[in-house]
Every structure is written in C-alpha cells, then in structure tokens.
Design an enzyme around this catalytic site. Sequence first.
Site, short mmCIF file in Angstrom:
data_model
loop_
_atom_site.label_atom_id
_atom_site.label_comp_id
_atom_site.label_asym_id
_atom_site.label_seq_id
_atom_site.Cartn_x
_atom_site.Cartn_y
_atom_site.Cartn_z
N GLU A 42 1.75 -0.70 -5.26
CA GLU A 42 0.59 0.63 -5.90
C GLU A 42 1.62 1.79 -5.51
O GLU A 42 1.91 2.51 -4.78
CB GLU A 42 -0.44 0.37 -4.48
CG GLU A 42 -1.35 1.58 -4.97
CD GLU A 42 -1.80 2.41 -3.78
OE1 GLU A 42 -3.20 2.74 -3.34
OE2 GLU A 42 -1.80 1.81 -2.36
N ASP A 88 1.07 -1.05 0.05
CA ASP A 88 -0.18 0.13 -0.08
C ASP A 88 0.33 1.13 -0.11
O ASP A 88 1.37 1.72 0.46
CB ASP A 88 -1.03 -0.15 1.38
CG ASP A 88 -2.25 0.81 1.50
OD1 ASP A 88 -2.25 1.58 0.19
OD2 ASP A 88 -1.64 1.91 2.23
#
Length: 482
Positions: free
Chosen positions: A369, A333
């Site tokens: 990401e 993330d």
Amino acid sequence: MFKIYNNGNPIPMGYSQAVENNVQITNFALFSAAASGVEFCLFDEKKQETRLPMVRTENVWHLAVTGVKTGTEYGFRIHGEHANPNKLMLDPYAKVVNGKPDLTIEESRSWFLMNDHRDNAHIAPRAVIISEDFDWENDTAPNTPWAETIVYELHVKGFSQLNDKIPAELRGTYAGLSHPINLAYLKELGVTAVELLPVNFHINEPHLQARGLQNYWGYNPLAMFAVEPKYAATNNPLAEFKAMVKAFHNAGIEVILDVVFNHSAESEQTYPTFCQRGIDDQTYYWRNDQGRYINWTGCGNMLNLSSDVGRKWVVDCLRYWAEQCHVDGFRFDLASVLGRDTPDFNSSAQLFTDIKNELSLQNIKLIAEPWDIGHYGYQVGNFPNYFAEWNDRFRDDLCRFWLWKSGEIGAFAERFAGSSDLFKKNDRLPHTTLNFITAHDGFVMQDLVSYNQKHNEANGEENRDGRNENYSYNHGVEGSTE
C-alpha cells in the site's frame, strides 16, 4: 521446576527448543540496548512466577532453561534508567499470547503506564510456549502467475459470520472461511487469492474500549508472530489457521496476509505499554528532534524499521509466516514506512534489500500500500520492482469512468493498459500495478453502487473517518434497495 541450564545463545530471537543429553532445553533471547538488566519470568500452572537473570551479549539478553513445557507462559522485566521492572513486557517474537488488556477506564489503563509502580504481571499479556507440529501432508503452493491473479480482500469473521449454509460453530472462523461451501463460492467467482485483513494478535484501542466498541478491522497489532485467537473455532488457533491455508491450497487458492509493520498498539508515548516501548523505546520507534514520537501513521507512533533490530524483526516475522504457515504473500499496510530510513522514504532502503535477499520470500507475492500520511508519503510507482503496488489511480479513474460517466477515455485507456505513466520505470513489469476497485479503506463493492455519501455515524467519529472520495453512485436511491 524451571532451572537455568546455561547462559544460552543470543540467536535466534524469541524462544527456540532443542534436546541436549536427553534433556529438553528452551533458549530465550531478547534485544534491548536500553536495559541495564533483564529478568526472564516464567509462570507455572498455578501462575506462580519464577524470575531468572538473563546474560548479555552486546545488546541481546539470553538464557537457556529446563523444565519449560508446552503451555508455559513467560515475559520479561526490564531494568534501566527509563525502565519499570514492575511491568511485565511481552516478547516481540511471541507466537501465542494469553490475555488482552482491559483498557475500558482510566484505573484499568493505569496498570500499564510506565510511571505506575504497581506490579501488573497478573493482568499483563503473556507469551506462551506452543507446539508448532502440523501435518502439512503434500501441501503445494498454487504459485499463480501475477497475470492470472484475482485478489479477493476479506475479513475472516465478516466473510462467514452470517452464512447459514455452514455449521453455526464454524461461522466467523478460520475453519468457517475454508469450509467447502465457501471454497466453491470463491472458485465460482474466479478468485485465485484471498487477502485476509489482519489476523495477527491485536487489541482494541483505549478510546474504543471506553465506548464499548471494537476495532473490527484489526489494524492495531500487539504481536505480529501470533495468530488472532478470536477467529478460531478451536482452542488451537495456529493449527486451525494452518489447516485453513492447506484447504485453500488444495482448492488452488493462495492466501495473502495483510500485515501492519508501520505502528504498534502501544500508540502515543503516554499511553499503555505492553512490549517494544518498555523493552527499548529509543530503538523501536521514530522520534523527532524534540524526543516526541513521529506519528506519520495516524495511530500514535511509527515503528523505526531502519535499525538492524527493526529490520530483523520484520524479516524474521515474514519468514515465520512463509515457512511455518505456508502463506503465499503479504500486503503491507502503509508500506511507505518500510522505506523510511532517515526517516524520509528511500526506495533503496536497507529493509527492501533484506527482504529481497531472504530465500523464503523469493517466490511469494509482496504487495505495497504505497503511501502513509507523512512527509512525501505518497509513493505509488516508487517501490522496488519485486513489489506489486495498490494502484489507487486505477480505482479512481475506473470508478469515475463507469459510475460517474466521466468520459475520460484517455485515463481509462491508460489504467486499463497497465498505468505505464506510473510504473514504466526501473524495469518494472505491467503486473506490478495491482488494479483494485474497492478495499477496506472506503466503500466496499455493494456500497459503491448503493451510496453517494459515506455514513460512518455508528462508530462515534461523527462521519469524519473513512475516505470521502469514493466516486460512487447510488443509482437514484441512497442505501440498500431491492
């Protein structure tokens, strides 16, 4: 009765157990460059506390103890100029945690503030000694080639909570997710890998608790080595999680974890403290020249992964999940934070080298990401070539082409053929673009063909949160229809 055996060893971090002279020894090690002293705190079955002084080797505090059994709770009290020994600190390497802090009102939150001098050991989250024994039998990783990989992102609870085809007691759990009916469904779809939204131990932010709401997604981690217990049908979440992984592997499906190494649940500097901030604030978090937290995650803080201890914590955690839990990969993330070493992004940051050189991570999938909200945070195509990356340009161009009938055939062709405009560099192969259509950030698949606008009114954010550019189409009716 807990007794000091000897000074112990500064490695490994966290706790480790061994037998010497027919006596079981438990070694504990904690990094803190800021501490002038550390008390190791053990709690017996009656929750009575025993405090033992730890020994320092450079910046690691350590101790070996006898009498520690499975189920024993422990924590640390930190002494020093900016420390508060009245606050029990959680081990950053905790593998099980007992207790989620009540932050619903100001009075309950104040127990976890560093300027509060009351002892909070009775309500602080505590690490737990566990048995990691598990019969993996002949578990074999599917090792699906990237070119054949189809990833299904899902939420452990949300995926099966309303599924009346599986036993009620299993719905919304690790065991429910891996129920044969669900495995057959995923196989029928052609899915080769499930990407689980965070299953690390997490808590709800204070502002949500004050409203009686929850962080459904789990992106507020407190203990990255620990399995989130609320998704377990049994009282042994770790064993249930391992059984789930084994069941997926038997079905030929890989398990990828969405992991959050960009920030922690401690949020802003004046917020409740549970772990890293109370142990060594200066080492664990990025600060600006004025001493304030750099918040390029939007969550109140940003973890400093350029330091030796920060990098080691990440690699040790990834190794634990890969070796002990047999997971097949990780989706990072806000992964730009992994490469922030000045704190600007550096595609050659030392953490990337450390991950590349870790033997247990050689044959698993690593997905970035490739953005955060900070300075030069958008880094699509700029990660090391052993990473795959979420390709948001694929998402947007394909949705515009199919749902908005954009007519942009050139953009469609570029994305469909592997996005060489973004990824053809540094010997990168076509599979390093992870071509996704929807994810938890924005509309899910049904929303994409049901709504023209987002409607996030229920969470109290007045529809400000969530992505605005979803390139969706409601086909004439806003919302669900028959």
